[in-house]
Motif scaffolding. Structure first.
Motif, PDB file in Angstrom:
ATOM      1  N   PRO A 170       4.374 -15.512 -47.467  1.00 19.37           N
ATOM      2  CA  PRO A 170       4.841 -14.493 -46.521  1.00 19.37           C
ATOM      3  C   PRO A 170       3.658 -13.699 -45.954  1.00 19.37           C
ATOM      4  O   PRO A 170       2.730 -13.333 -46.681  1.00 19.37           O
ATOM      5  CB  PRO A 170       5.752 -13.606 -47.370  1.00 19.37           C
ATOM      6  CG  PRO A 170       6.112 -14.429 -48.567  1.00 19.37           C
ATOM      7  CD  PRO A 170       4.945 -15.310 -48.807  1.00 19.37           C
ATOM      8  N   TYR A 171       3.755 -13.408 -44.657  1.00 22.41           N
ATOM      9  CA  TYR A 171       2.623 -12.813 -43.941  1.00 22.41           C
ATOM     10  C   TYR A 171       2.682 -11.293 -43.994  1.00 22.41           C
ATOM     11  O   TYR A 171       3.738 -10.673 -43.900  1.00 22.41           O
ATOM     12  CB  TYR A 171       2.633 -13.273 -42.486  1.00 22.41           C
ATOM     13  CG  TYR A 171       1.541 -12.649 -41.657  1.00 22.41           C
ATOM     14  CD1 TYR A 171       0.223 -13.067 -41.807  1.00 22.41           C
ATOM     15  CD2 TYR A 171       1.831 -11.624 -40.750  1.00 22.41           C
ATOM     16  CE1 TYR A 171      -0.792 -12.487 -41.052  1.00 22.41           C
ATOM     17  CE2 TYR A 171       0.823 -11.055 -39.991  1.00 22.41           C
ATOM     18  CZ  TYR A 171      -0.492 -11.488 -40.157  1.00 22.41           C
ATOM     19  OH  TYR A 171      -1.493 -10.905 -39.412  1.00 22.41           O
ATOM     20  N   SER A 172       1.499 -10.728 -44.163  1.00 26.10           N
ATOM     21  CA  SER A 172       1.337  -9.284 -44.066  1.00 26.10           C
ATOM     22  C   SER A 172      -0.080  -9.032 -43.553  1.00 26.10           C
ATOM     23  O   SER A 172      -1.043  -9.598 -44.085  1.00 26.10           O
ATOM     24  CB  SER A 172       1.536  -8.611 -45.426  1.00 26.10           C
ATOM     25  OG  SER A 172       1.188  -7.242 -45.361  1.00 26.10           O
ATOM     26  N   PRO A 173      -0.249  -8.219 -42.499  1.00 24.21           N
ATOM     27  CA  PRO A 173      -1.600  -7.956 -41.965  1.00 24.21           C
ATOM     28  C   PRO A 173      -2.543  -7.420 -43.030  1.00 24.21           C
ATOM     29  O   PRO A 173      -3.757  -7.674 -42.965  1.00 24.21           O
ATOM     30  CB  PRO A 173      -1.345  -6.923 -40.863  1.00 24.21           C
ATOM     31  CG  PRO A 173       0.070  -7.124 -40.457  1.00 24.21           C
ATOM     32  CD  PRO A 173       0.798  -7.533 -41.700  1.00 24.21           C
ATOM     33  N   GLU A 174      -1.996  -6.665 -43.991  1.00 21.46           N
ATOM     34  CA  GLU A 174      -2.852  -6.114 -45.038  1.00 21.46           C
ATOM     35  C   GLU A 174      -3.443  -7.198 -45.930  1.00 21.46           C
ATOM     36  O   GLU A 174      -4.461  -6.985 -46.601  1.00 21.46           O
ATOM     37  CB  GLU A 174      -2.068  -5.126 -45.908  1.00 21.46           C
ATOM     38  CG  GLU A 174      -1.674  -3.829 -45.217  1.00 21.46           C
ATOM     39  CD  GLU A 174      -0.494  -4.020 -44.278  1.00 21.46           C
ATOM     40  OE1 GLU A 174       0.177  -5.082 -44.365  1.00 21.46           O
ATOM     41  OE2 GLU A 174      -0.253  -3.138 -43.428  1.00 21.46           O
ATOM     42  N   MET A 175      -2.786  -8.367 -45.976  1.00 18.91           N
ATOM     43  CA  MET A 175      -3.284  -9.449 -46.820  1.00 18.91           C
ATOM     44  C   MET A 175      -4.509 -10.121 -46.224  1.00 18.91           C
ATOM     45  O   MET A 175      -5.340 -10.667 -46.952  1.00 18.91           O
ATOM     46  CB  MET A 175      -2.182 -10.497 -47.022  1.00 18.91           C
ATOM     47  CG  MET A 175      -1.028 -10.051 -47.881  1.00 18.91           C
ATOM     48  SD  MET A 175      -1.543  -9.720 -49.562  1.00 18.91           S
ATOM     49  CE  MET A 175      -2.252 -11.288 -49.996  1.00 18.91           C
ATOM     50  N   ILE A 217      -9.768 -18.632 -33.509  1.00 20.56           N
ATOM     51  CA  ILE A 217      -8.441 -19.244 -33.674  1.00 20.56           C
ATOM     52  C   ILE A 217      -7.475 -18.147 -34.076  1.00 20.56           C
ATOM     53  O   ILE A 217      -7.700 -17.426 -35.045  1.00 20.56           O
ATOM     54  CB  ILE A 217      -8.478 -20.340 -34.754  1.00 20.56           C
ATOM     55  CG1 ILE A 217      -9.548 -21.389 -34.408  1.00 20.56           C
ATOM     56  CG2 ILE A 217      -7.118 -20.994 -34.905  1.00 20.56           C
ATOM     57  CD1 ILE A 217      -9.801 -22.385 -35.531  1.00 20.56           C
ATOM     58  N   ASP A 218      -6.417 -18.018 -33.322  1.00 22.79           N
ATOM     59  CA  ASP A 218      -5.425 -16.988 -33.625  1.00 22.79           C
ATOM     60  C   ASP A 218      -4.737 -17.333 -34.945  1.00 22.79           C
ATOM     61  O   ASP A 218      -4.294 -18.469 -35.155  1.00 22.79           O
ATOM     62  CB  ASP A 218      -4.395 -16.909 -32.487  1.00 22.79           C
ATOM     63  CG  ASP A 218      -3.576 -15.623 -32.556  1.00 22.79           C
ATOM     64  OD1 ASP A 218      -3.418 -15.079 -33.683  1.00 22.79           O
ATOM     65  OD2 ASP A 218      -3.083 -15.186 -31.519  1.00 22.79           O
ATOM     66  N   ILE A 219      -4.679 -16.357 -35.823  1.00 24.44           N
ATOM     67  CA  ILE A 219      -4.011 -16.586 -37.131  1.00 24.44           C
ATOM     68  C   ILE A 219      -2.567 -17.009 -36.920  1.00 24.44           C
ATOM     69  O   ILE A 219      -1.996 -17.755 -37.744  1.00 24.44           O
ATOM     70  CB  ILE A 219      -4.124 -15.313 -37.997  1.00 24.44           C
ATOM     71  CG1 ILE A 219      -5.549 -15.222 -38.582  1.00 24.44           C
ATOM     72  CG2 ILE A 219      -3.089 -15.299 -39.120  1.00 24.44           C
ATOM     73  CD1 ILE A 219      -5.796 -14.029 -39.462  1.00 24.44           C
ATOM     74  N   ASP A 220      -1.958 -16.588 -35.832  1.00 22.93           N
ATOM     75  CA  ASP A 220      -0.580 -16.987 -35.547  1.00 22.93           C
ATOM     76  C   ASP A 220      -0.444 -18.502 -35.422  1.00 22.93           C
ATOM     77  O   ASP A 220       0.646 -19.052 -35.669  1.00 22.93           O
ATOM     78  CB  ASP A 220      -0.092 -16.329 -34.257  1.00 22.93           C
ATOM     79  CG  ASP A 220       0.316 -14.891 -34.473  1.00 22.93           C
ATOM     80  OD1 ASP A 220       0.466 -14.493 -35.659  1.00 22.93           O
ATOM     81  OD2 ASP A 220       0.479 -14.152 -33.489  1.00 22.93           O
ATOM     82  N   PHE A 221      -1.532 -19.189 -35.036  1.00 26.79           N
ATOM     83  CA  PHE A 221      -1.473 -20.645 -34.936  1.00 26.79           C
ATOM     84  C   PHE A 221      -1.194 -21.260 -36.310  1.00 26.79           C
ATOM     85  O   PHE A 221      -0.379 -22.180 -36.439  1.00 26.79           O
ATOM     86  CB  PHE A 221      -2.792 -21.188 -34.360  1.00 26.79           C
ATOM     87  CG  PHE A 221      -2.823 -22.686 -34.275  1.00 26.79           C
ATOM     88  CD1 PHE A 221      -2.199 -23.348 -33.234  1.00 26.79           C
ATOM     89  CD2 PHE A 221      -3.465 -23.437 -35.263  1.00 26.79           C
ATOM     90  CE1 PHE A 221      -2.223 -24.739 -33.173  1.00 26.79           C
ATOM     91  CE2 PHE A 221      -3.492 -24.826 -35.191  1.00 26.79           C
ATOM     92  CZ  PHE A 221      -2.868 -25.480 -34.155  1.00 26.79           C
ATOM     93  N   PHE A 222      -1.901 -20.731 -37.324  1.00 34.68           N
ATOM     94  CA  PHE A 222      -1.640 -21.216 -38.686  1.00 34.68           C
ATOM     95  C   PHE A 222      -0.249 -20.800 -39.154  1.00 34.68           C
ATOM     96  O   PHE A 222       0.465 -21.566 -39.805  1.00 34.68           O
ATOM     97  CB  PHE A 222      -2.694 -20.667 -39.664  1.00 34.68           C
ATOM     98  CG  PHE A 222      -4.062 -21.217 -39.438  1.00 34.68           C
ATOM     99  CD1 PHE A 222      -4.400 -22.485 -39.881  1.00 34.68           C
ATOM    100  CD2 PHE A 222      -5.035 -20.478 -38.769  1.00 34.68           C
ATOM    101  CE1 PHE A 222      -5.671 -22.999 -39.680  1.00 34.68           C
ATOM    102  CE2 PHE A 222      -6.306 -20.983 -38.568  1.00 34.68           C
ATOM    103  CZ  PHE A 222      -6.634 -22.242 -39.013  1.00 34.68           C
TER     104      PHE A 222
END
Length: 510
Positions: A215-220, A181-186
């Motif tokens: 807030p989104y961050s790939p490092e998270m 599941i693409d994280i972008d979906f969430f």
């Protein structure tokens, strides 16, 4: 024992109570409003967490349902070329049916791709080192497994893996069925939520692994959250709870409401910034508290002015009382001075005339007798000529004190300086005989003073007295008649040789 508080104190206390009450009521209302605001936002955050948990649970269930059918098909049909071709069509169809799915994949026992939902399958890729593959190879559990987020080796996107174990007929490990599941979906769903500028939402595995966050961050993604206050609060409170926490990610204090997914080992958290929750409350509180404070200051100022006026009035009244008392004292002093002879301290002629009229009228009303003794110091002019006026004044003062002492036993009697060296004693309720006895005592007392007087035959200061007494009859007698009669008797005493007492009733010397 207890003195009643002053008007100033009572007014001050009233103003203070009113001001304190206004401020206390405003504080209580503000605090109550704050409590209500936080309670409402807690309900909102709870509903938000519930919606997030439901969305995540439904998303994972759809992926897991697809995996369940795939596992059953592979275990039943095997992985022959014809079966794999049919399986690939099924995988592609399932991905089209469920938009939340990024892809469906089947791996053999060595981690090689058997089939996937893409039209062009990747070549020579092996996933045996993936966390989910190692998990199923080492665990016989047939249930779904939610793995840590992974980066796709074909698209580079961050994905949430959902997998199931595939077994051979004898139960040995045969491979893995994987749904990604693409994280972008969430994130698209989370971006649609109204959580304010400083709010945050997150999806976290039960083992503390961060799946995604806004807030989104790939490092998270994939970060270990086990040492954070959020994870400790979640493990302490169970499947659902709330707490005010300071975020380990950005240091913002938030109202966190967390909830575990119904069917999968994850939990969601919806966190609203405490500052943003209370921002509107702060604005309203500032406005109405300022108004109440200004009102309290106005009441206090008016009260202060009122107390000041009370104090001024009390001070003025006190000054007026002091002025009145001083005036009364002055009036008494002036009245005393007006009624008292300055030299002898006896009543003066004015007081004598007033007392004579009063006592004469009283004797007339009561049908009683009023007596009068008129006295004169013998040869007093010669005394002044021989010894001087200062000695004469001293002599007259001594005689006056003696007469007052002898004649001053009854409250109604009055001893006065009639004029010069002439003295008088007014005796209410006294007849001639009684007055003569008193006059003789006075004459004798003065003679016994033995004040040397070279101008007399006896060689000492003496006095002569005339006595009269009347029983006034309305319309027939006047006070002056009593004076004339006593004065006439005085002249008779003088003419008879001085140092004696005469009366109209007893003309001869006593």
């Amino acid at each position: 024992m207890f003195r009643r508080p002053s008007m100033t104190f009572r007014t001050t206390a009233f103003v203070v109570v009113v001001c304190v009450t206004l401020l206390a009521i405003d504080f209580w209302n503000s605090w109550h409003s704050r409590t209500v605001q936080l309670r409402q936002m807690n309900v909102a955050a709870s509903n938000l967490a519930r919606a997030m948990a439901q969305q995540a649970n439904d998303t994972l269930k759809a992926a897991d349902s697809a995996l369940f059918g795939i596992v059953e098909r592979v275990e039943h049909d095997g992985t022959s070329p014809a079966a794999v071709e049919r399986l690939r069509e099924v995988l592609a169809t399932r991905v089209e049916e469920f938009p939340q799915l990024d892809g469906l994949h089947v791996y053999d026992q060595d981690g090689n791709w058997v089939a996937n939902s893409r039209r062009t399958p990747p070549q020579n890729l092996n996933n045996a080192n993936r966390e989910y593959f190692i998990f199923h190879r080492t665990h016989e559990d047939r249930g779904p497994h939610i793995g840590v987020p992974v980066k796709s080796r074909t698209s580079g996107e961050l994905l949430v893996p959902v997998s199931r174990r595939i077994n051979h007929a004898d139960g040995r490990f045969a491979g893995v069925a994987l749904a990604t599941i693409d994280i972008d979906f969430f994130m698209k769903f989370y971006d649609s939520l109204d959580i304010g500028e400083a709010g945050a939402v997150a999806l976290i595995l039960d083992n503390g692994t961060m799946m995604t966050r806004r807030p989104y961050s790939p490092e998270m993604v994939g970060r270990d959250m086990r040492e954070t206050e959020l994870f400790r609060a979640y493990t302490a409170q169970g499947s659902a709870g709330m707490a005010y926490l300071t975020s380990a990610q950005d240091g913002v204090t938030r109202l966190n409401n967390f909830r575990r997914l119904e069917s999968y080992p994850l939990f969601v958290t919806a966190a609203l910034s405490k500052d943003e929750i209370l921002a509107e409350w702060w604005r309203e509180t500032l406005w109405h508290s300022t108004g109440v404070l200004l009102l309290a200051l106005a009441v206090g100022f008016v009260g202060w002015r009122l107390v000041h006026q009370f104090q001024l009035q009390i001070r003025t009244e006190a000054e007026l009382r002091q002025a009145r008392d001083a005036l009364e004292t002055l009036n008494k002093t002036l009245n005393t001075l007006a009624m008292e002879d300055g030299l002898t301290g006896l009543a003066n002629r004015r007081q004598f005339d007033v007392a004579l009229d009063n006592e004469f009228g009283r004797a007339m009303r009561n049908a009683s007798t009023l007596a009068l003794i008129m006295m004169n110091v013998d040869c007093f002019k010669q005394y002044n000529d021989i010894y001087g006026h200062a000695a004469g004044d001293e002599c007259l003062q001594t005689i006056a004190r003696t007469i007052a002492k002898v004649a001053g036993h009854r409250p109604g009697d009055l001893t006065a300086r009639y004029g010069g060296e002439e003295l008088a004693v007014l005796l209410p309720n006294t007849d001639v005989a009684g007055a003569v006895v008193l006059a003789e005592r006075i004459r004798s007392a003065v003679r016994d003073l033995k004040i040397v007087h070279a101008g007399t035959e006896d060689g000492f200061v003496t006095l002569s007295a005339g006595v009269d007494a009347q029983k006034p009859v309305p319309g027939a007698a006047q006070p002056k008649e009593l004076i004339r009669a006593a004065d006439k008797a005085l002249y008779a005493a003088k003419a008879g040789g001085r140092n004696r007492v005469c009366s109209t009733a007893l003309p001869g010397p006593s």
